[in-house]
Enzyme design. Structure first.
Site, short mmCIF file in Angstrom:
data_model
loop_
_atom_site.label_atom_id
_atom_site.label_comp_id
_atom_site.label_asym_id
_atom_site.label_seq_id
_atom_site.Cartn_x
_atom_site.Cartn_y
_atom_site.Cartn_z
CE LYS A 148 10.01 13.71 -1.81
NZ LYS A 148 8.66 12.97 -1.35
CG ASP A 208 10.67 10.17 -8.24
OD1 ASP A 208 10.27 9.14 -8.35
OD2 ASP A 208 9.74 11.07 -8.26
CD GLU A 225 12.84 13.93 -6.20
OE1 GLU A 225 12.30 14.06 -4.73
OE2 GLU A 225 11.89 14.25 -7.05
NE ARG A 282 -14.68 -9.64 8.33
CZ ARG A 282 -13.89 -10.40 7.52
NH1 ARG A 282 -12.99 -10.14 7.26
NH2 ARG A 282 -14.61 -11.44 7.18
CE LYS A 299 3.84 8.20 -2.97
NZ LYS A 299 3.81 8.24 -4.49
#
Lengths: 289, 289, 289, 289, 289, 289
Positions: free
Chosen positions: D170, D221, D200, D103, D138
């Site tokens: 950012k 973005d 950004e 597993r 992420k």
């Protein structure tokens, strides 16, 4: 007289308490979680179920400290005697934490107190002789420093911590080196000045050789009372004499009276009879469920 | 009949052996370094000093494995009996490694064998009754899984590993919940299907309540032989009955004969008498120093 | 009804949060260090970007706790639903810590909430049937206990934690043992009383064998609805029946209505759709740079 | 064209495999221990249950390596495509180890292959445009480096590893600093020469400011296709342009055709659809039980 | 001008402080335990024994923090100069903790301050030239991030943290690839956009090749002042030029005046002269023994 | 004569090598990965760039061992002298591993050899006097045992390992206890027999007190040559005399000739001049790219 026992630095044993807690808790105390609300509080005591010398209060308390939400008040200090039924510490706070930490704390406190109580029996048995009761390296794996603390708490004296902080030239070293003189001279030559050199000897002849080669102490293993007395008479002014082997409560005083300076006893740690301690709930304050 | 004991996964106990070795070795075995050349070889055996049930061979061998340069041949498998004087394993290789690992290996082997030997005494005492001898959570902190292995090696059966893999509703849970029914229902409701729910009961009335609320097993703690027999007569067909409390070699068979299914005994682990094992040098091959 | 979910002990997941933080931070947040003075403070919220079941609040908060200097106030508890745009928690304190911990906290919160939200979808889909939605071991490596908590938070029920806390005799075990009876008897013999024995069966015949040999539960993997219904009709009074294999939102209710007791679904954890959460700055108090 | 993916150093992910194994194994695979003799051998394959890009072969194999006694032969290399039903690797050796590691190995292989397969979909979608598909931070907590490897295996390009190895100024940094110029100048001043500074920006005006202040790259973005095209027309010769936000398989090519150099996509890691892999026993050699 | 130095995250160096403390303390400070009562308090200062740039105050304080019971007040911040005899911080609290942590704290503070002080000498030597003094990877094993912090504290600039966060194509890479162009093209192709590519070149020809292939910076190792000046005249507008090799206080200014942008110096860390700091007891309050 | 130096147990320093490697490698050697194929092989030597006493060969080799795929052949053993340009060890195998491990191995080897070489200078300076050159606890945090090994390799003698394996009653202990006699008696009383008690004394009077109270050794810190000679004349037959403070190569022989037994020198470790070692590629076998 033995020095006061000092608990090893917290950082040296706290990880072991964490591991002990982790092996018992795993993914959590499923029963308590199911039965008690998370904010339930409880008051309890840990009490002696038989007469004992208290040892390990801070270590046991640390189990609750790791869980959080519990106040622990020690009622008896390490080294004090407690009668059967006496409360050793009082707990109050989160019932989840107290029930989850109960077994780990009890196991720790029982183990330390068992060694301290058993050591105290030997120390009391030689009271007045000036002979020191000394531990060995026959400790539970992973608990060396704490068990040595328990021996000291019981009035014993600690031998070296491990293979690194004193030399002990044993029978196998002597055989390998081809004799006491060769072995001890090699040890003495290699030992920085601060390292103690103790030598296990089996005869007066070996003792002479060891001292001539620079031994600080002689270990007299499995000698008869008569042999011990003879060796003590001859060498006790010249070095530290330590008897060991086959020593129990029944004969420890006789050994002490042979004139040796100290007696090392593996049974202090490997055969300390278990003393029972238990947690008793005193109150369930604000029981409102 | 108890299942064959299986040693826990090596990765689960090897770090503990590493820690045990580290606490003994510290910065190194100063004596052996001083007295023996690094390439010195030795042949030795570890032998039983008294009759015992062997346990922990791989664990003890791992201490030498971590040091390297030692071949270990097991001469008796875990679970076998050995007489006093019998060799349990043969070692050959680096004298530095063998002498450095000696005490750690012996401490590990002695501890495991002590628990296995002691458990076997209880198992033999109830031979023919079909009653299982079961351990508790009163184990040495940090050695839970290995001690449970030793119990199994001695023919015992393992109770839950910790607080996480079975529910045990004890007196304090019952008090907190306000009664057996409330506690057991809460436990049963929260328990995923695969979790066993055992309940500590003190009377026939509590036993009835517990079973009605869904208990899989009853723990009968500190009950008299008469009480046990009465409870067994009434409930042994309906659930697993476990007796505990105050059980020793002297009365274990009597308890077994009351009709309970199993008997859990803290003393299997907290009071196993130490069995002595020792390393004996067999030869110093190529001694050329 | 599922029991209330309980967050695993903090000590069991905190190291994983530390590792997550460490892998993101490395030698530090070079941008924030360059652009903001060390004593800059900020107020922010973490908000849901889509409807979700909140899960992981304490875990996400721990990321900030490890960095220090941040106050975290939970505005929605684990298990509550939140609408898109709703604030889940409020943060105030060191801007360095909040910006450094942002991504780690969001990743943790998003992952836990994704699993809880997805589980809730399945639980709602079988509402009223009394059937439990159960997880599997198909979890993200290293996050088993937290993902099981997320399943419970979403109203699911946890299957065994791992290979150790219940027996599951699968097709490979049966093949190796030479048949259901042999495999299950071996399992039953070796299982301590508290261990559940579940058996994967492919036919009525195997089911009979398994129950006769002592199975507590049957796992019916990849059976048709008709097969499930037939097996349920025959065995649901005798043991716990669990269906699995190919279950999605589209057919889960149909499976539930066959009469099985529970349905285990790997997708609860391996295919939970990501739910988006984001940090929004609310104010830069005392902006004086 | 993306560079060849290189598996991170074994020492960087092996502890995570150990933890994954430990959480599944706990005190051991109780079922296999009960049903199969310890020396039982088995031959098996791990196969794809659906078309996928293979990734994580060495990582999955390491799970068996940690258990010992298993030979693993990779039949498809990382980065290769496999059809449904194709065998990815062949296993032979200890049945205990293969069933215990199954597993964990499958979970690892499925996770890596899922990310690689999903990334490949995006990379194929922009084929011929020369635009790079780039990952984000992420990722699943604790698996950053392995997930980045999976992205590279699928043909993607890795963005910075964490907060430490590139600057990304950012919106919050800009707000805190009081404007793009102030923020970027501070970043540029603090950045050692080898550190990339990405900014950004939300408008042409901000883009101009950022470049004037020394930005190496602009992150665009959540801009519309028209905005992206306008910004690309103006700035693509002057710096690296990266689009992000709301990019899926449906629109990734359109974004690529705006003229940006790269597109970063959180979904590569947080929303990679699970690909199924499974272990199939091929033979039970020497079945003699 | 160099950016302000920022101490790496506490979690990144605290374990190293713990290990340092552990190696000194072992089973405890046997002398202090023997001579001073546990509740004895003391006030002390740590002072500079020679002029220095202070560095490592928080790191040294952490040693006392780990022991507990000590208040530490910093009197000079990291980066400030201190004269011989000046107090750097004031300590008050448990005498056991202060004496136990003394050597570890001093070793940490001395090491950090040595590097900062030595770096400052080089930075001052090039004052006004605009040239940056840059560190290398020749740091003490295990203390990379802290030594880089000390370099920054002394006014230096940090080169890459390790092999992972910038590319440096060195002579061996060039030899292996068969030339500058091949090596740099391979590096450039594989480098994600955010990774800096620096190339070690030995001639104008190699420099041209490297720039044509996409190098961001040239490393000019062991070049004469004349060579450096010629290369700087030609290339300083096109990329970052870094000189290294054989640079000491005696020639650093001459190297700086050749026109390179930065000078990397291994001696900043591997040969920083030790600066002496010492703990002085100020008072034994409440001395009552 | 100093005993032969013995490298501490591998397990005691290998984790530090792992950490050193990890801090340099991070997510990997991005340059080598980009430029060289994974199966590229190389032959290289590590050579001395200046005359030195070799130390740390196994430690440096361990860096390559952890990476795998490299054969390391030591050409000079620890403790041997090497001239500038002499090869210390030969490496062959994976170019990826050799280039990735190069800096870590060189940093380790350089540090150990620096301390050994510097110690040897002091030992040679007192040749013929029979005086031992002894280290202190002023070692690099985390590398205590390895630096002590380097001192021994250079012909020095190790003082205590830390605060735990010998008592050193210093000025602060004496001040706290209210005098030499009180401090030393307390130390002696608490010291188990195997613990050495050294006392720092500032006058003949203090020396007398210390010896009367049971000191094994006197530490004479910052005494003039005349004072040392006077103290040596009076006490050298009665205990071990150790001088320290302000001892450099210029005056160490003069100190040795005062008649003390040993001289402890912090500079052995905190100020050992860096010796340069470097890796040189010997051949790129089978270069086929």
């Amino acid at each position: 007289m033995a020095p006061p026992a000092t608990l090893p630095a917290r950082s040296s044993w706290l990880p072991a308490v964490e591991r002990a807690l982790a092996e018992d808790l795993g993914s959590g105390d499923v029963t308590t979680r199911a039965v008690l609300p998370e904010d339930r509080r409880v008051e309890a005591v840990i009490e002696a179920r038989e007469p004992l010398v208290v040892c390990g209060q801070e270590v046991a308390a640390a189990a609750f400290g790791l869980l959080g939400g519990v106040e622990v008040e020690a009622l008896r200090g390490d080294g004090e005697r407690a009668a059967a039924g006496e409360a050793l510490c009082a707990l109050s706070g989160s019932a989840h934490a107290i029930l989850a930490g109960e077994r780990t704390a009890l196991n720790l406190l029982a183990r330390c107190s068992s060694v301290a109580t058993w050591t105290r029996r030997f120390v009391d048995a030689v009271a007045g002789t000036g002979v020191a009761i000394v531990d060995t390296r026959k400790t539970l794996p992973g608990w060396r420093s704490l068990e040595k603390y328990a021996v000291a708490t019981g009035g014993g004296v600690n031998h070296r911590s491990g293979l690194y902080d004193a030399m002990l030239v044993k029978d196998n070293h002597i055989a390998a080196a081809g004799g006491v003189t060769a072995a001890v001279k090699a040890a003495r030559a290699a030992a920085p000045a601060h390292l103690w050199v103790q030598v296990e000897v089996e005869s007066e002849r070996q003792a002479e050789e060891a001292l001539a080669a620079g031994a600080d102490s002689l270990l007299l293993d499995n000698r008869s009372l008569a042999e011990l007395a003879a060796l003590a008479a001859r060498f006790r002014e010249h070095c530290v004499l330590e008897a060991s082997g086959g020593v129990g409560l029944a004969n420890v005083r006789a050994v002490a009276e042979t004139g040796v300076h100290r007696i090392s006893i593996g049974a202090l740690t490997h055969s300390a009879p278990h003393v029972d301690v238990a947690l008793e709930v005193a109150a369930w304050p604000g029981a409102s469920r």
